[in-house]
Design a protein around this motif. Structure first.
Motif, short mmCIF file in Angstrom:
data_model
loop_
_atom_site.label_atom_id
_atom_site.label_comp_id
_atom_site.label_asym_id
_atom_site.label_seq_id
_atom_site.Cartn_x
_atom_site.Cartn_y
_atom_site.Cartn_z
N LYS A 91 7.00 -9.27 -19.69
CA LYS A 91 7.95 -10.08 -18.93
C LYS A 91 8.85 -9.08 -18.23
O LYS A 91 9.51 -8.26 -18.88
CB LYS A 91 8.77 -10.96 -19.86
N LEU A 92 8.84 -9.09 -16.92
CA LEU A 92 9.62 -8.12 -16.15
C LEU A 92 11.11 -8.31 -16.40
O LEU A 92 11.61 -9.43 -16.41
CB LEU A 92 9.31 -8.26 -14.66
N ALA A 93 11.83 -7.19 -16.59
CA ALA A 93 13.27 -7.23 -16.83
C ALA A 93 14.05 -7.21 -15.52
O ALA A 93 15.27 -7.23 -15.53
CB ALA A 93 13.67 -6.05 -17.71
N GLY A 94 13.38 -7.16 -14.41
CA GLY A 94 14.02 -7.11 -13.10
C GLY A 94 12.98 -6.80 -12.05
O GLY A 94 11.78 -6.84 -12.33
N PRO A 95 13.41 -6.47 -10.85
CA PRO A 95 12.45 -6.14 -9.80
C PRO A 95 11.69 -4.85 -10.12
O PRO A 95 12.18 -4.01 -10.89
CB PRO A 95 13.31 -5.98 -8.55
N LEU A 96 10.52 -4.72 -9.55
CA LEU A 96 9.74 -3.49 -9.73
C LEU A 96 10.50 -2.31 -9.15
O LEU A 96 11.18 -2.43 -8.14
CB LEU A 96 8.38 -3.60 -9.05
N GLY A 97 10.37 -1.17 -9.81
CA GLY A 97 11.08 0.04 -9.37
C GLY A 97 10.61 0.52 -8.01
O GLY A 97 9.45 0.38 -7.65
N GLY A 98 11.53 1.10 -7.27
CA GLY A 98 11.23 1.59 -5.94
C GLY A 98 10.37 2.83 -5.90
O GLY A 98 9.87 3.21 -4.85
N ASP A 99 10.17 3.46 -7.06
CA ASP A 99 9.35 4.67 -7.10
C ASP A 99 7.86 4.37 -7.29
O ASP A 99 7.04 5.28 -7.34
CB ASP A 99 9.85 5.64 -8.17
N LEU A 100 7.51 3.10 -7.40
CA LEU A 100 6.11 2.73 -7.54
C LEU A 100 5.40 2.84 -6.19
O LEU A 100 5.99 2.61 -5.14
CB LEU A 100 5.98 1.31 -8.09
N LEU A 101 4.14 3.19 -6.25
CA LEU A 101 3.33 3.38 -5.05
C LEU A 101 2.49 2.15 -4.74
O LEU A 101 2.00 1.50 -5.67
CB LEU A 101 2.39 4.58 -5.24
N ASP A 102 2.29 1.86 -3.46
CA ASP A 102 1.33 0.82 -3.12
C ASP A 102 -0.07 1.43 -3.15
O ASP A 102 -0.23 2.63 -3.37
CB ASP A 102 1.67 0.16 -1.77
N ALA A 103 -1.08 0.60 -2.95
CA ALA A 103 -2.47 1.07 -3.09
C ALA A 103 -2.78 2.23 -2.16
O ALA A 103 -3.41 3.21 -2.55
CB ALA A 103 -3.44 -0.10 -2.87
N ALA A 104 -2.32 2.15 -0.91
CA ALA A 104 -2.61 3.20 0.07
C ALA A 104 -1.96 4.52 -0.34
O ALA A 104 -2.59 5.59 -0.28
CB ALA A 104 -2.15 2.78 1.46
N ALA A 105 -0.70 4.47 -0.77
CA ALA A 105 0.00 5.69 -1.18
C ALA A 105 -0.64 6.28 -2.45
O ALA A 105 -0.75 7.49 -2.59
CB ALA A 105 1.48 5.39 -1.41
N TYR A 106 -1.05 5.40 -3.36
CA TYR A 106 -1.69 5.89 -4.59
C TYR A 106 -3.03 6.55 -4.27
O TYR A 106 -3.36 7.61 -4.80
CB TYR A 106 -1.87 4.76 -5.61
N GLU A 107 -3.79 5.93 -3.37
CA GLU A 107 -5.07 6.51 -2.98
C GLU A 107 -4.87 7.90 -2.36
O GLU A 107 -5.63 8.82 -2.62
CB GLU A 107 -5.78 5.57 -1.99
N GLN A 108 -3.82 8.04 -1.57
CA GLN A 108 -3.47 9.34 -0.98
C GLN A 108 -3.16 10.37 -2.08
O GLN A 108 -3.65 11.48 -2.06
CB GLN A 108 -2.26 9.17 -0.05
N LEU A 109 -2.36 9.96 -3.07
CA LEU A 109 -2.03 10.84 -4.20
C LEU A 109 -3.29 11.29 -4.93
O LEU A 109 -3.46 12.47 -5.23
CB LEU A 109 -1.10 10.10 -5.17
N VAL A 110 -4.16 10.36 -5.20
CA VAL A 110 -5.39 10.65 -5.94
C VAL A 110 -6.28 11.60 -5.14
O VAL A 110 -6.84 12.56 -5.69
CB VAL A 110 -6.14 9.34 -6.29
N SER A 111 -6.37 11.38 -3.85
CA SER A 111 -7.23 12.26 -3.03
C SER A 111 -6.66 13.67 -2.98
O SER A 111 -7.40 14.65 -2.98
CB SER A 111 -7.46 11.69 -1.64
N GLU A 112 -5.32 13.80 -2.98
CA GLU A 112 -4.69 15.12 -3.00
C GLU A 112 -4.93 15.82 -4.34
O GLU A 112 -5.17 17.03 -4.40
CB GLU A 112 -3.20 15.01 -2.72
N GLU A 113 -4.87 15.06 -5.44
CA GLU A 113 -5.08 15.64 -6.78
C GLU A 113 -6.54 16.04 -6.99
O GLU A 113 -6.83 16.91 -7.77
CB GLU A 113 -4.66 14.66 -7.87
N SER A 114 -7.44 15.36 -6.29
CA SER A 114 -8.88 15.62 -6.46
C SER A 114 -9.33 16.89 -5.75
O SER A 114 -10.42 17.38 -5.99
CB SER A 114 -9.69 14.44 -5.93
N HIS A 115 -8.50 17.40 -4.84
CA HIS A 115 -8.92 18.57 -4.06
C HIS A 115 -8.25 19.84 -4.51
O HIS A 115 -7.29 19.93 -5.13
CB HIS A 115 -8.63 18.35 -2.57
#
Length: 128
Positions: A104-128
């Motif tokens: 049960k969420l205690a409030g709005p989602l944190g602003g430091d969370l990534l959307d799918a596109a940003a996460y995919e970018q992070l993963v591709s950077e970590e993979s190389h």
């Protein structure tokens, strides 16, 4: 590759908000691939509360044990009991039957969370 209805952490957890103010939490497909075959998942008790970023459990694979962190503050409403007998669900379907806790969420989602596109970018950077 990553569901757009979820948000992601830099530690490779996902949180998928549901219409009723709850959310499913687990590790991403990238995380489970890095871990290898998951053999045990240690999850909290129902009713436990966590701040965003707090460790809420561990995932044990044939290679290592990794801590998992709560993407957003909340109270554990449900634990995926299927993972006790079938930890391989995390490998087979991380975003589906491999979810770990429902909160049960205690409030709005944190602003430091990534959307799918940003996460995919992070993963591709970590993979190389």
């Amino acid at each position: 590759m990553y569901p757009t209805d979820a948000k992601y952490t830099k530690n490779h957890e996902f949180i998928k908000p549901l219409a009723d103010g709850t959310a499913l939490v687990g590790i991403t497909s990238y995380a489970q691939e890095a871990l290898g075959d998951v053999v045990f998942v240690d999850l909290p008790e129902v009713g436990a509360t966590f701040e965003a970023g707090a460790e809420f459990g561990t995932v044990e694979s044939v290679k290592t044990v990794s801590e998992i962190f709560m993407p957003s503050a909340g109270e554990v409403l449900e634990v995926n009991g299927d993972l006790e007998a079938h930890p391989e669900f995390v490998n087979e379907d991380a975003f589906g039957k491999g979810w770990m806790v429902k909160i049960k969420l205690a409030g709005p989602l944190g602003g430091d969370l990534l959307d799918a596109a940003a996460y995919e970018q992070l993963v591709s950077e970590e993979s190389h």
